[in-house]
Design an enzyme around this catalytic site. Sequence first.
Site, PDB file in Angstrom:
ATOM      1  N   GLY A  79     -52.707  -7.761  25.710  1.00  0.00           N
ATOM      2  CA  GLY A  79     -52.598  -7.111  24.397  1.00  0.00           C
ATOM      3  C   GLY A  79     -53.338  -7.822  23.276  1.00  0.00           C
ATOM      4  N   SER A  80     -54.431  -8.514  23.607  1.00  0.00           N
ATOM      5  CA  SER A  80     -55.160  -9.177  22.519  1.00  0.00           C
ATOM      6  C   SER A  80     -55.860  -8.151  21.633  1.00  0.00           C
ATOM      7  CB  SER A  80     -56.145 -10.224  23.056  1.00  0.00           C
ATOM      8  OG  SER A  80     -57.175  -9.625  23.792  1.00  0.00           O
ATOM      9  N   ASN A  81     -56.287  -7.030  22.204  1.00  0.00           N
ATOM     10  CA  ASN A  81     -56.858  -5.959  21.372  1.00  0.00           C
ATOM     11  C   ASN A  81     -55.785  -5.342  20.487  1.00  0.00           C
ATOM     12  OD1 ASN A  81     -59.841  -5.352  21.937  1.00  0.00           O
ATOM     13  ND2 ASN A  81     -59.003  -5.669  23.994  1.00  0.00           N
TER      14      ASN A  81
ATOM     15  N   LEU B 150     -54.078   0.229  32.036  1.00  0.00           N
ATOM     16  CA  LEU B 150     -54.684   0.350  33.357  1.00  0.00           C
ATOM     17  C   LEU B 150     -54.103   1.512  34.154  1.00  0.00           C
ATOM     18  CD1 LEU B 150     -54.941  -3.418  34.359  1.00  0.00           C
ATOM     19  CD2 LEU B 150     -56.695  -1.929  33.398  1.00  0.00           C
ATOM     20  N   LYS B 151     -54.110   2.672  33.529  1.00  0.00           N
ATOM     21  CA  LYS B 151     -53.581   3.851  34.192  1.00  0.00           C
ATOM     22  C   LYS B 151     -54.427   5.022  33.740  1.00  0.00           C
ATOM     23  CE  LYS B 151     -49.088   5.528  35.317  1.00  0.00           C
ATOM     24  NZ  LYS B 151     -47.827   5.986  34.816  1.00  0.00           N
ATOM     25  N   ILE B 152     -54.857   5.844  34.682  1.00  0.00           N
ATOM     26  CA  ILE B 152     -55.651   7.013  34.302  1.00  0.00           C
ATOM     27  C   ILE B 152     -54.687   8.086  33.789  1.00  0.00           C
ATOM     28  CG2 ILE B 152     -57.259   8.779  35.138  1.00  0.00           C
ATOM     29  CD1 ILE B 152     -58.620   6.199  35.522  1.00  0.00           C
TER      30      ILE B 152
ATOM     31  N   ASN C  39     -60.303   4.758  23.752  1.00  0.00           N
ATOM     32  CA  ASN C  39     -60.174   3.699  24.757  1.00  0.00           C
ATOM     33  C   ASN C  39     -61.234   2.646  24.493  1.00  0.00           C
ATOM     34  OD1 ASN C  39     -59.362   2.461  27.313  1.00  0.00           O
ATOM     35  ND2 ASN C  39     -61.298   3.248  28.142  1.00  0.00           N
TER      36      ASN C  39
ATOM     37  N   HIS D 155     -63.559  -0.204  26.432  1.00  0.00           N
ATOM     38  CA  HIS D 155     -64.019  -0.599  27.765  1.00  0.00           C
ATOM     39  C   HIS D 155     -64.981  -1.783  27.626  1.00  0.00           C
ATOM     40  CE1 HIS D 155     -64.995  -0.173  31.984  1.00  0.00           C
ATOM     41  NE2 HIS D 155     -66.265  -0.358  31.645  1.00  0.00           N
TER      42      HIS D 155
HETATM   43  C1  GRF Z   1     -60.019  -5.506  27.629  1.00  0.00           C
HETATM   44  O1  GRF Z   1     -61.123  -6.116  28.222  1.00  0.00           O
HETATM   45  C2  GRF Z   1     -60.254  -4.013  27.515  1.00  0.00           C
HETATM   46  O2  GRF Z   1     -61.575  -3.676  27.257  1.00  0.00           O
HETATM   47  C3  GRF Z   1     -59.886  -3.537  28.871  1.00  0.00           C
HETATM   48  O3  GRF Z   1     -58.779  -4.315  29.236  1.00  0.00           O
HETATM   49  C4  GRF Z   1     -58.808  -5.564  28.529  1.00  0.00           C
HETATM   50  C5  GRF Z   1     -57.538  -5.694  27.780  1.00  0.00           C
HETATM   51  O4  GRF Z   1     -57.381  -6.941  27.172  1.00  0.00           O
HETATM   52  N1  GRF Z   1     -59.706  -2.113  28.881  1.00  0.00           N
HETATM   53  P1  GRF Z   1     -56.166  -7.183  26.201  1.00  0.00           P
HETATM   54  O5  GRF Z   1     -54.900  -6.759  26.927  1.00  0.00           O
HETATM   55  O6  GRF Z   1     -56.391  -6.363  24.952  1.00  0.00           O
HETATM   56  O7  GRF Z   1     -56.143  -8.661  25.903  1.00  0.00           O
END
Ligand code: GRF
Length: 198
Positions: free
Chosen positions: A12-14, A81-83, A98, A100
């Site tokens: 969850g760093s994003n 990580l789920k479609i 999303n 990526h």
């Molecule tokens: C990131 O690299 C994002 O692009 C991908 O999964 C990772 C998630 O990282 N979809 P975080 O959980 O936000 O640290």
Amino acid sequence: MVNIAVLVSGSGSNLQAVIDACENGHINGRIKIVISNREEAYGLQRAKDASINAVFEKDEKRVIDIIEGEDIDLVVLAGYLKILSPDFIKRFENKIINIHPSLIPSFCGKGYYGKIVHQKAIEYGVKLSGATVHFVNEEPDGGPIILQRAVPVYDEDNADSLQKRVLEIEHELIVDAVKLYCDGKLKIVGRRVHTNGK
Ligand code: GRF
């Protein structure tokens, strides 16, 4: 004020980057709920620490119900990580984005997640990689691109070091994209996304 739901599966760093930008007023929106399909996802803890409603839920139908019950305007997939099913995507058409960790359309689609993305980029020998934020449609990683940013790939790089470099720019990119959305600046024109609101 735009109501945001963030879906996570991991660290969850994003998510943290978006929390911080909402808290300091840079993003004109508020995260109403964070949902994870994995109970141990650290993203849930980050949400709790920020006094945001944090829910562990694997069942997609219930996820849809929760989001609909919260009057959500934007769903952010931040390492989810789920479609999503076509039903989910249709219900929130043009409201799901999303992030990526590659320059789409390279190293994306089914099976390209986590470290594999960076491993494949290194093996291929690209000199640039990066991150992409895009709208979500039925094709995995195939929706209209909102923003992209590149990073160099160095001779000494391995999947770990490249992942780290890309993740740093992801945090900027996701904030920029969510801000544009919340400011009403994104307009989908066919496969293209205009970012000036016109
Ligand atoms: C990131 O690299 C994002 O692009 C991908 O999964 C990772 C998630 O990282 N979809 P975080 O959980 O936000 O640290």
